[in-house]
Motif scaffolding. Structure first.
Motif: not given
Length: 250
Positions: A68-87
């Motif tokens: 499960v981990l590689p695919w979960y990590a990919a989704g989690a990384s995308l979520a963090v990038l979205m939040f950082v982009a809009i602060a």
């Protein structure tokens, strides 16, 4: 609320999570958000929950579903990038409604009943939505559970896999809100959020996780699923109701 009361809450919720694989974090977040500023509550909650989930994973590490981990990590990384982009610093009321509604929708809508975290697309969606919910509302237990509805593995594998991915999410949450509190929305220091309180919470989180995983041995898989289902739905309802009340109060 005193530091002692916060620490007692940490212990009790860690035991609950150790038994059910979730729920304790949601209860703890509701308590912390009512007594601490947003960033402080998120950081303390993240430290305690990362420790609780991390230790629970260590106790059950041989049952981890690593695929499960590689695919979960990919989704989690995308979520963090979205939040950082809009602060983004959220008002969690609306998110609480969404998170609380999801387990009900997952049981009522046929299209959502096929969710199985072992599928790579489901695991990626799980990482994206669960991490986003953690960053928005601090906890995501009812949402996370929906992705295990069709995951036909034993209870220890479910608890171990949830614990590992939740640990990752809480560490990401600590990093994000530490950055937010310094760079985006500085908050006045809160004297209750001391290093001693954080350290004490982390120690009690480990103790609670150990007690909870020992209690988990008293359940068989059938009992585990019979108990966790109603608990998740009840927490979802409480979560949605609290979000609606908070939204109407603003």
């Amino acid at each position: 609320m005193t530091a002692t009361a916060i620490l007692v809450t940490v212990l009790v919720t860690a035991v609950i999570s150790g038994v059910l694989g979730m729920a304790g974090g949601l209860i703890l977040m509701a308590v912390l958000a009512s007594v601490l500023p947003v960033s402080g509550a998120m950081i303390l909650h993240g430290a305690v929950q990362a420790t609780s989930n991390g230790s629970r994973f260590l106790f059950l590490r041989d049952r981890m579903l690593w695929s499960v981990l590689p695919w979960y990590a990919a989704g989690a990384s995308l979520a963090v990038l979205m939040f950082v982009a809009i602060a983004f610093v959220p008002d969690p009321a609306l998110v609480l409604i969404l998170v609380g509604s999801f387990p009900w929708l997952a049981r009522l809508l046929p299209v959502l009943r096929g969710l199985d975290v072992r599928d790579r697309r489901t695991a990626t969606l799980c990482g994206l939505t669960v991490t986003a919910a953690q960053l928005l509302a601090g906890a995501s237990g009812p949402l996370l559970d929906a992705f295990y509805l069709e995951t036909t593995v034993d209870r220890r594998t479910i608890v171990a896999t949830k614990a590992f991915t939740q640990t990752v999410g809480h560490l990401l949450k600590i990093g994000y809100y530490a950055w937010v509190s310094r760079s985006v929305l500085p908050e006045s220091p809160d004297g209750r959020l001391s290093p001693w309180l954080i350290a004490g919470g982390m120690i009690l989180a480990v103790a609670g996780a150990r007690i909870g995983t020992r209690l988990l041995d008293r359940f068989d898989d059938r009992q585990f699923r019979r108990v966790t289902g109603p608990v998740i739905l009840a927490l979802g309802a409480v979560c949605a109701a609290k979000g609606a009340r908070d939204l109407l109060a603003t």
